[in-house]
Design a protein around this motif. Sequence first.
Motif, mmCIF file in Angstrom:
data_model
loop_
_atom_site.group_PDB
_atom_site.id
_atom_site.type_symbol
_atom_site.label_atom_id
_atom_site.label_comp_id
_atom_site.label_asym_id
_atom_site.label_seq_id
_atom_site.Cartn_x
_atom_site.Cartn_y
_atom_site.Cartn_z
ATOM 1 N N VAL A 1 0.871 -1.170 0.000
ATOM 2 C CA VAL A 1 0.000 0.000 0.000
ATOM 3 C C VAL A 1 0.913 1.225 0.000
ATOM 4 O O VAL A 1 1.806 1.326 0.841
ATOM 5 C CB VAL A 1 -0.895 0.035 1.268
ATOM 6 C CG1 VAL A 1 -1.867 1.213 1.193
ATOM 7 C CG2 VAL A 1 -1.623 -1.284 1.448
ATOM 8 N N GLU B 1 -5.531 8.865 -7.178
ATOM 9 C CA GLU B 1 -5.776 10.314 -7.073
ATOM 10 C C GLU B 1 -4.571 11.123 -7.546
ATOM 11 O O GLU B 1 -4.651 12.343 -7.646
ATOM 12 C CB GLU B 1 -6.197 10.688 -5.639
ATOM 13 C CG GLU B 1 -5.077 10.910 -4.636
ATOM 14 C CD GLU B 1 -4.355 9.633 -4.180
ATOM 15 O OE1 GLU B 1 -4.534 8.576 -4.809
ATOM 16 O OE2 GLU B 1 -3.580 9.715 -3.207
ATOM 17 N N ARG C 1 -4.203 4.438 -1.447
ATOM 18 C CA ARG C 1 -4.875 4.531 -0.144
ATOM 19 C C ARG C 1 -6.312 5.023 -0.277
ATOM 20 O O ARG C 1 -6.933 5.410 0.702
ATOM 21 C CB ARG C 1 -4.077 5.432 0.792
ATOM 22 C CG ARG C 1 -3.884 6.801 0.193
ATOM 23 C CD ARG C 1 -3.104 7.749 1.080
ATOM 24 N NE ARG C 1 -2.794 8.924 0.280
ATOM 25 C CZ ARG C 1 -2.337 10.059 0.753
ATOM 26 N NH1 ARG C 1 -2.112 10.186 2.040
ATOM 27 N NH2 ARG C 1 -2.095 11.077 -0.044
ATOM 28 N N CYS C 2 -6.841 5.046 -1.504
ATOM 29 C CA CYS C 2 -8.229 5.483 -1.666
ATOM 30 C C CYS C 2 -9.191 4.326 -1.408
ATOM 31 O O CYS C 2 -8.861 3.172 -1.618
ATOM 32 C CB CYS C 2 -8.464 6.017 -3.084
ATOM 33 S SG CYS C 2 -7.677 7.605 -3.362
ATOM 34 N N CYS C 3 -10.382 4.678 -0.955
ATOM 35 C CA CYS C 3 -11.422 3.687 -0.720
ATOM 36 C C CYS C 3 -12.077 3.361 -2.045
ATOM 37 O O CYS C 3 -13.156 3.852 -2.363
ATOM 38 C CB CYS C 3 -12.453 4.262 0.230
ATOM 39 S SG CYS C 3 -12.349 3.476 1.800
ATOM 40 N N GLU C 4 -11.379 2.542 -2.815
ATOM 41 C CA GLU C 4 -11.817 2.279 -4.180
ATOM 42 C C GLU C 4 -11.060 1.032 -4.589
ATOM 43 O O GLU C 4 -9.821 1.033 -4.588
ATOM 44 C CB GLU C 4 -11.392 3.481 -5.042
ATOM 45 C CG GLU C 4 -11.963 3.536 -6.411
ATOM 46 C CD GLU C 4 -13.422 3.960 -6.413
ATOM 47 O OE1 GLU C 4 -13.835 4.760 -5.563
ATOM 48 O OE2 GLU C 4 -14.139 3.449 -7.270
ATOM 49 N N SER C 5 -11.774 -0.043 -4.917
ATOM 50 C CA SER C 5 -11.023 -1.276 -5.190
ATOM 51 C C SER C 5 -10.197 -1.164 -6.464
ATOM 52 O O SER C 5 -9.282 -1.942 -6.680
ATOM 53 C CB SER C 5 -11.955 -2.479 -5.237
ATOM 54 O OG SER C 5 -13.000 -2.221 -6.129
ATOM 55 N N ASP D 1 -8.197 1.190 -7.033
ATOM 56 C CA ASP D 1 -7.055 2.062 -6.783
ATOM 57 C C ASP D 1 -5.756 1.252 -6.772
ATOM 58 O O ASP D 1 -5.195 0.967 -5.715
ATOM 59 C CB ASP D 1 -7.231 2.818 -5.462
ATOM 60 C CG ASP D 1 -6.090 3.806 -5.231
ATOM 61 O OD1 ASP D 1 -5.295 4.018 -6.175
ATOM 62 O OD2 ASP D 1 -5.986 4.356 -4.122
ATOM 63 N N TYR E 1 -9.948 13.500 -4.183
ATOM 64 C CA TYR E 1 -10.816 12.361 -3.878
ATOM 65 C C TYR E 1 -10.367 11.816 -2.531
ATOM 66 O O TYR E 1 -9.173 11.770 -2.239
ATOM 67 C CB TYR E 1 -10.704 11.293 -4.976
ATOM 68 C CG TYR E 1 -11.624 10.117 -4.734
ATOM 69 C CD1 TYR E 1 -12.998 10.313 -4.557
ATOM 70 C CD2 TYR E 1 -11.137 8.819 -4.671
ATOM 71 C CE1 TYR E 1 -13.846 9.251 -4.323
ATOM 72 C CE2 TYR E 1 -11.984 7.744 -4.441
ATOM 73 C CZ TYR E 1 -13.341 7.972 -4.262
ATOM 74 O OH TYR E 1 -14.175 6.918 -4.036
ATOM 75 N N ASN E 2 -11.317 11.423 -1.718
ATOM 76 C CA ASN E 2 -11.042 11.032 -0.323
ATOM 77 C C ASN E 2 -10.386 12.190 0.450
ATOM 78 O O ASN E 2 -9.708 11.974 1.451
ATOM 79 C CB ASN E 2 -10.146 9.789 -0.234
ATOM 80 C CG ASN E 2 -10.883 8.481 -0.504
ATOM 81 O OD1 ASN E 2 -10.345 7.411 -0.266
ATOM 82 N ND2 ASN E 2 -12.104 8.537 -1.000
ATOM 83 N N HIS F 1 -7.813 13.828 -0.147
ATOM 84 C CA HIS F 1 -6.347 13.924 -0.184
ATOM 85 C C HIS F 1 -5.986 15.247 -0.839
ATOM 86 O O HIS F 1 -6.715 15.745 -1.694
ATOM 87 C CB HIS F 1 -5.754 12.754 -0.976
ATOM 88 C CG HIS F 1 -5.958 11.436 -0.305
ATOM 89 N ND1 HIS F 1 -5.578 11.200 0.990
ATOM 90 C CD2 HIS F 1 -6.532 10.291 -0.750
ATOM 91 C CE1 HIS F 1 -5.897 9.959 1.323
ATOM 92 N NE2 HIS F 1 -6.495 9.385 0.287
#
Length: 445
Positions: free
Chosen positions: A312, A318, A362-366, A368, A409-410, A412
């Motif tokens: 990670v 992003e 580190r985004c909440c998005e599979s 990513d 996004y998220n 950041h």
Amino acid sequence: MPLETLFGTGSITAQDIVEAAEVAEETPFYFYDAPFIIGRCQEINKLKEGHNFLPRFAMKANSNKAILQLIHQQGFGIDASSLNEARRAKMAGIPYSAIMLTSQEVPEGKDRRDLEKMMKKGLKYNACSVRQLELIADYVARKKIPVSIRVHPGEGGSGESITRDTANPYSCFGIHISEFKSALEYASKRGVIVDHVHEHIGSGGNPEKWRSAIDRLTSIIEEHQNYLTHLQSINFGGGLKQGRMPDEQSADAAELCTYALDKVKSFAERCFGRNLRVEIEPGTYMVAMAGSLVTRIIDKKSTGKEGFNFIVSDGGMEVNSRPLYYGSRHPFAVVSSYGELVSSECDLSTVPKDSLWIPVGRCCESGDSQSLDSSGNAVPRRMATPQIGNYFVIGGCGAYCSTMTPFNYNSHTRAPEVLKRASGEMQLIRESQSLTDVVKGERSL
Ligand SMILES: *Cc1c(COP(=O)(O)O)cnc(C)c1O
């Protein structure tokens, strides 16, 4: 022999990553290689000898002020894709006379008045639709300002993905070949001087298609030459293919441009009895391999015996969405916090075959991940065992990364940008963004 630079090309070394990180003061950040960009400019500039040739940098690939200045200093003009891009180039100190505007925007109201001011100062307007032409016809005819027309050749487009092919019936960029003659008739009736014809068949496509597009456009011009008596320039657009991975081929830019220059020279002499200028608009080719995205590995995980190993890092979709948009591949390197090269995809000779990792952000998005195929599945990649705290460096991020990603996004913050100058000095060319900047302009309930 160990790799001297991170990706076997350009000037960036593992030690440079540590120095640049000190200047950026945070990860992720974009890190650009000025010596590489200058080298690319010189490679293209060499072709000017004995030819009437104007390369323009497609600034949508990378619009940072310092990058625009660097490339303009090398004698390049600018291809702007929106009024704001033209305004931004001007803010970087580039005169309107060096800028051509090719956009989907139909200028009205204040934009229209600004456009008139820009054209008066020499901006070249490229009419990309009949409506655009109609809207500016009166003004440019009255002021005798010559304009360009972008022609959609109807076929022969080519892009790295179908979404980047701009010369097929699914793409509406430019005045379609079926309407080209009537557009030229209209221009002539309204007293509009057309001194420039433009095409752009797509980004990163097959170099052979780029070559045939040269033949196709010169034939189109020949067919319509009665309407093009004022012609001064032919512009073949951008799209020169840049391989980012070691196994990807790049276009031979010098060879393709020489083909265009020779072709236009004989064609122009025959049809117009004079020389015409050749223009090109490379974006990717100039800067893609000059940029890296420097992130840091913050965690390691696995999905069990039947699953995969993951790293990670603190920057992903992003800051570089190209894998998610297109399934694009970017080369990876791992650098220790002391500046030793742990692993580079440009030399895997010492890396075990089964040392495979999926890099995620580190985004909440599979989706990513920096390694996806074109259907969105994560693809494990070979690298020497990365450690938490190592820099994870994504190469080929100089084009369409900082200009094209869903920053914030998220929540950041936008990544800062650092340039390695020809002197070796590391210069901050975009400050980091604060969370206050992100929410600026929002109002309470
Ligand atoms: C995007 C674009 C370019 C640059 O394309 P690259 O593939 O980055 O070289 C040039 N001209 C026009 C009109 C464009 O839209």
